[in-house]
Design an enzyme around this catalytic site. Structure first.
Site, PDB file in Angstrom:
ATOM      1  N   GLN A 266      -7.585   0.903  -6.743  1.00  0.00           N
ATOM      2  CA  GLN A 266      -7.009   2.083  -6.089  1.00  0.00           C
ATOM      3  C   GLN A 266      -7.021   3.272  -7.033  1.00  0.00           C
ATOM      4  O   GLN A 266      -7.343   4.392  -6.631  1.00  0.00           O
ATOM      5  CB  GLN A 266      -5.598   1.772  -5.589  1.00  0.00           C
ATOM      6  CG  GLN A 266      -5.617   0.746  -4.457  1.00  0.00           C
ATOM      7  CD  GLN A 266      -4.253   0.381  -3.944  1.00  0.00           C
ATOM      8  OE1 GLN A 266      -3.239   0.834  -4.461  1.00  0.00           O
ATOM      9  NE2 GLN A 266      -4.213  -0.461  -2.924  1.00  0.00           N
TER      10      GLN A 266
ATOM     11  N   ARG B 104       5.656  -9.756  -5.632  1.00  0.00           N
ATOM     12  CA  ARG B 104       5.115 -11.048  -5.182  1.00  0.00           C
ATOM     13  C   ARG B 104       5.455 -12.196  -6.123  1.00  0.00           C
ATOM     14  O   ARG B 104       5.523 -13.346  -5.674  1.00  0.00           O
ATOM     15  CB  ARG B 104       3.595 -10.950  -4.952  1.00  0.00           C
ATOM     16  CG  ARG B 104       3.303 -10.185  -3.680  1.00  0.00           C
ATOM     17  CD  ARG B 104       1.846 -10.238  -3.266  1.00  0.00           C
ATOM     18  NE  ARG B 104       1.724  -9.563  -1.979  1.00  0.00           N
ATOM     19  CZ  ARG B 104       0.618  -8.956  -1.557  1.00  0.00           C
ATOM     20  NH1 ARG B 104      -0.467  -8.935  -2.304  1.00  0.00           N
ATOM     21  NH2 ARG B 104       0.598  -8.379  -0.380  1.00  0.00           N
TER      22      ARG B 104
ATOM     23  N   GLY C 149      -0.702   1.051   0.554  1.00  0.00           N
ATOM     24  CA  GLY C 149      -0.927   1.683  -0.754  1.00  0.00           C
ATOM     25  C   GLY C 149      -2.322   2.257  -0.870  1.00  0.00           C
ATOM     26  O   GLY C 149      -2.535   3.305  -1.481  1.00  0.00           O
TER      27      GLY C 149
ATOM     28  N   SER D 137     -10.155  -3.407   2.532  1.00  0.00           N
ATOM     29  CA  SER D 137     -10.519  -2.400   1.520  1.00  0.00           C
ATOM     30  C   SER D 137     -11.722  -1.585   1.983  1.00  0.00           C
ATOM     31  O   SER D 137     -11.758  -0.362   1.836  1.00  0.00           O
ATOM     32  CB  SER D 137     -10.871  -3.081   0.199  1.00  0.00           C
ATOM     33  OG  SER D 137      -9.729  -3.662  -0.359  1.00  0.00           O
TER      34      SER D 137
ATOM     35  N   LYS E 281       3.267  -4.896  -5.652  1.00  0.00           N
ATOM     36  CA  LYS E 281       2.541  -4.970  -4.374  1.00  0.00           C
ATOM     37  C   LYS E 281       3.508  -4.723  -3.213  1.00  0.00           C
ATOM     38  O   LYS E 281       4.586  -4.191  -3.409  1.00  0.00           O
ATOM     39  CB  LYS E 281       1.837  -6.327  -4.251  1.00  0.00           C
ATOM     40  CG  LYS E 281       0.779  -6.546  -5.324  1.00  0.00           C
ATOM     41  CD  LYS E 281      -0.386  -5.591  -5.146  1.00  0.00           C
ATOM     42  CE  LYS E 281      -1.419  -5.754  -6.232  1.00  0.00           C
ATOM     43  NZ  LYS E 281      -2.427  -4.699  -6.202  1.00  0.00           N
TER      44      LYS E 281
ATOM     45  N   ASP F 120      -5.143 -10.406  -4.701  1.00  0.00           N
ATOM     46  CA  ASP F 120      -4.437 -10.554  -3.422  1.00  0.00           C
ATOM     47  C   ASP F 120      -4.347 -12.013  -2.972  1.00  0.00           C
ATOM     48  O   ASP F 120      -3.725 -12.311  -1.953  1.00  0.00           O
ATOM     49  CB  ASP F 120      -5.127  -9.706  -2.338  1.00  0.00           C
ATOM     50  CG  ASP F 120      -4.957  -8.207  -2.606  1.00  0.00           C
ATOM     51  OD1 ASP F 120      -4.026  -7.833  -3.350  1.00  0.00           O
ATOM     52  OD2 ASP F 120      -5.760  -7.414  -2.088  1.00  0.00           O
TER      53      ASP F 120
HETATM   54  C1  S3P Z   1      -7.073  -2.545  -3.108  1.00  0.00           C
HETATM   55  C2  S3P Z   1      -6.878  -2.748  -4.450  1.00  0.00           C
HETATM   56  C3  S3P Z   1      -5.876  -3.682  -4.993  1.00  0.00           C
HETATM   57  C4  S3P Z   1      -5.415  -4.663  -3.934  1.00  0.00           C
HETATM   58  C5  S3P Z   1      -5.085  -3.995  -2.631  1.00  0.00           C
HETATM   59  C6  S3P Z   1      -6.315  -3.276  -2.085  1.00  0.00           C
HETATM   60  C7  S3P Z   1      -8.100  -1.577  -2.697  1.00  0.00           C
HETATM   61  O1  S3P Z   1      -4.766  -2.936  -5.444  1.00  0.00           O
HETATM   62  O2  S3P Z   1      -4.293  -5.390  -4.389  1.00  0.00           O
HETATM   63  O3  S3P Z   1      -4.658  -4.936  -1.670  1.00  0.00           O
HETATM   64  O4  S3P Z   1      -8.488  -1.571  -1.507  1.00  0.00           O
HETATM   65  O5  S3P Z   1      -8.547  -0.805  -3.536  1.00  0.00           O
HETATM   66  P1  S3P Z   1      -4.720  -2.299  -6.929  1.00  0.00           P
HETATM   67  O6  S3P Z   1      -5.785  -1.292  -7.020  1.00  0.00           O
HETATM   68  O7  S3P Z   1      -3.355  -1.681  -7.037  1.00  0.00           O
HETATM   69  O8  S3P Z   1      -4.893  -3.477  -7.852  1.00  0.00           O
END
Ligand code: S3P
Length: 429
Positions: free
Chosen positions: A165, A347, A90, A16, A343, A316
């Site tokens: 995100q 999952r 994502g 992240s 995800k 995660d």
């Molecule tokens: C992430 C946020 C999470 C996480 C992903 C990384 C990020 O997703 O599951 O692996 O780096 O902001 P969500 O924002 O969809 O919960």
């Protein structure tokens, strides 16, 4: 047959934080110095997306060595010549949409089959309310998606889900468009974007609000200064080694320099309730992020219940928690985790399907799962569905000598943890 897990290791840089550091370095003006970046496939997707936008980003060093990014600032970003491929990531797609919202050109983002199956309106809708325009090139709510950025207006967004995100896309749009943004989320999600922006001098307020969490960004019109950052080890990657050393019958494992940001470490209190033996020592700080060494010893586990309030801080880690539950005494019930269906794979389905395939009693719930622990040898074939965390979580069970587990796509681990299998072999005795 006894398994001993012993020694010291470092896990690769936080995924992240790496995405955010690369994007902010490309948005800043001047030369940023970034060390400890993750070189996994997801972060390569971010680096190549930034190159497509005209930023000079050299290859990410695989050894965690320093990467210098000289950037002329967001104003110099250019329309990409073709579609930007975000691969499996994502975070690349959603955060980049935020930054592109304030840029006066169009860009089309796409991704691999998994990413093209994941929702994008959670980001495009609020960004449209700020003034960006979108054209869905395929199915509704999915990539490929064209964004036409431009002049943005202030916005207050109430997110239905605790998603870093979504929150980050909004904050980055505020930076890109130099407009104030307020984001509410039901429970605080990971706050790496907030910490990095603050470290760059951006005015940001965060507080509990309306029974949830609120972040308000008040950007200046000045360009961001360059970053000087050492990225901590990824706690989500460390989690697989915490599991391995816990499920071993002997040994003593030290994971050095792992990020322990409290919005990420929700697994630790759950493991505490399960009876695990994890000590957090040598607390330190890098670029506004806490780090620590994690000392892990084997333990007999008991089942635990995990509910919605804890999910964002271990979102995660549910795959690895579920495989630990398979070796705990009793029934572990995890609820409030419907987001897991969206995800890299669904999952909840993938975990339960694979636990059953190796002989564990497990059940899918609409928003979670139930796992009955067993001491039986586990035998069978795991289908990762291309999901890195499924490959590694079941890789932990596969490393226990009493089990015979085949994993169809071990290479999937490279998305977030290059070298996972080699490291695993190194500490297993
Ligand atoms: C992430 C946020 C999470 C996480 C992903 C990384 C990020 O997703 O599951 O692996 O780096 O902001 P969500 O924002 O969809 O919960």
């Amino acid at each position: 047959m006894k398994l001993s897990v012993t020694g010291e290791l470092r896990v690769p840089g936080d995924k992240s934080i790496t995405h955010r550091a690369l994007m902010l370095a490309a948005a800043a003006k001047g030369e940023s110095r970034l060390a400890g970046l993750l070189s996994g496939a997801d972060c390569q997707s971010t680096a190549s997306a930034l190159r497509a936008l005209g930023c000079a980003v050299s290859p990410i060093p695989a050894d965690g060595g320093e990467l210098r990014i000289g950037s002329a600032g967001l104003e110099e970003w250019r329309a990409p010549a073709g579609w930007i491929d975000c691969g499996n990531s994502g975070t690349t797609a959603r955060l980049l949409l935020g930054l592109l919202a304030g840029r006066p050109f169009s860009a089309t983002l796409t991704g691999d089959a998994s990413l093209r199956g994941r929702p994008m309106r959670r980001v495009s809708q609020p960004l449209a309310e700020m003034g960006a325009r979108f054209h869905e090139r395929g199915e509704a709510d999915r990539l490929p998606l064209t964004i036409h950025g431009g002049v943005l207006r202030n916005h207050e967004h109430r997110s239905e889900m605790a998603s870093a995100q979504v929150k980050s896309a909004m904050l980055l749009a505020g930076v890109s468009g130099a407009v104030p943004v307020r984001v509410h989320e039901p429970i605080q999600s990971r706050d790496h974007t907030e910490r990095l922006l603050r470290s760059l001098g951006v005015e940001l307020l965060q507080e509990a609000s309306d029974g949830g969490w609120m972040v308000a960004l008040n950007p200046s019109t000045e360009t961001l200064p360059p970053l000087d950052l050492q990225v901590p080890g990824d706690f989500s990657s460390a989690a697989f080694f915490i599991a391995l050393a816990t499920l071993a019958s002997a040994g003593d494992l030290c994971i050095r320099g792992a990020g322990v940001n409290p919005t990420r470490t929700g697994l630790l209190p759950v493991l505490g309730r399960m009876g695990a033996n994890v000590a957090v020592t040598n607390l330190d700080e890098h670029g506004g992020e806490p780090t620590a060494d994690l000392l892990v010893r084997p333990a007999a586990l008991r089942a635990a219940n995990v509910g919605a309030a804890e999910i964002p801080s271990l979102i995660d880690e549910v795959p690895v928690l579920a495989v630990m539950a398979a070796r705990a005494d009793g029934d572990t019930i995890i609820t409030g985790a419907a987001e897991l269906r969206l995800k890299e794979s669904d999952r909840l389905y993938t975990i339960v399907r694979n636990l059953r395939a190796i002989g564990v009693d497990a059940e899918e719930l609409p928003d979670g799962l139930a796992v009955r622990g067993t001491g039986r040898p586990l035998v069978g074939a795991v289908e990762t569905r291309g999901d890195h965390r499924i490959a590694m979580a079941f890789g932990v069970l596969a490393a226990l000598p009493e089990n015979q587990i085949e994993i169809d796509d071990a290479a999937a681990a490279g998305v977030s943890f290059p070298g996972f299998w080699e490291l695993l072999r190194r500490v297993v005795k």
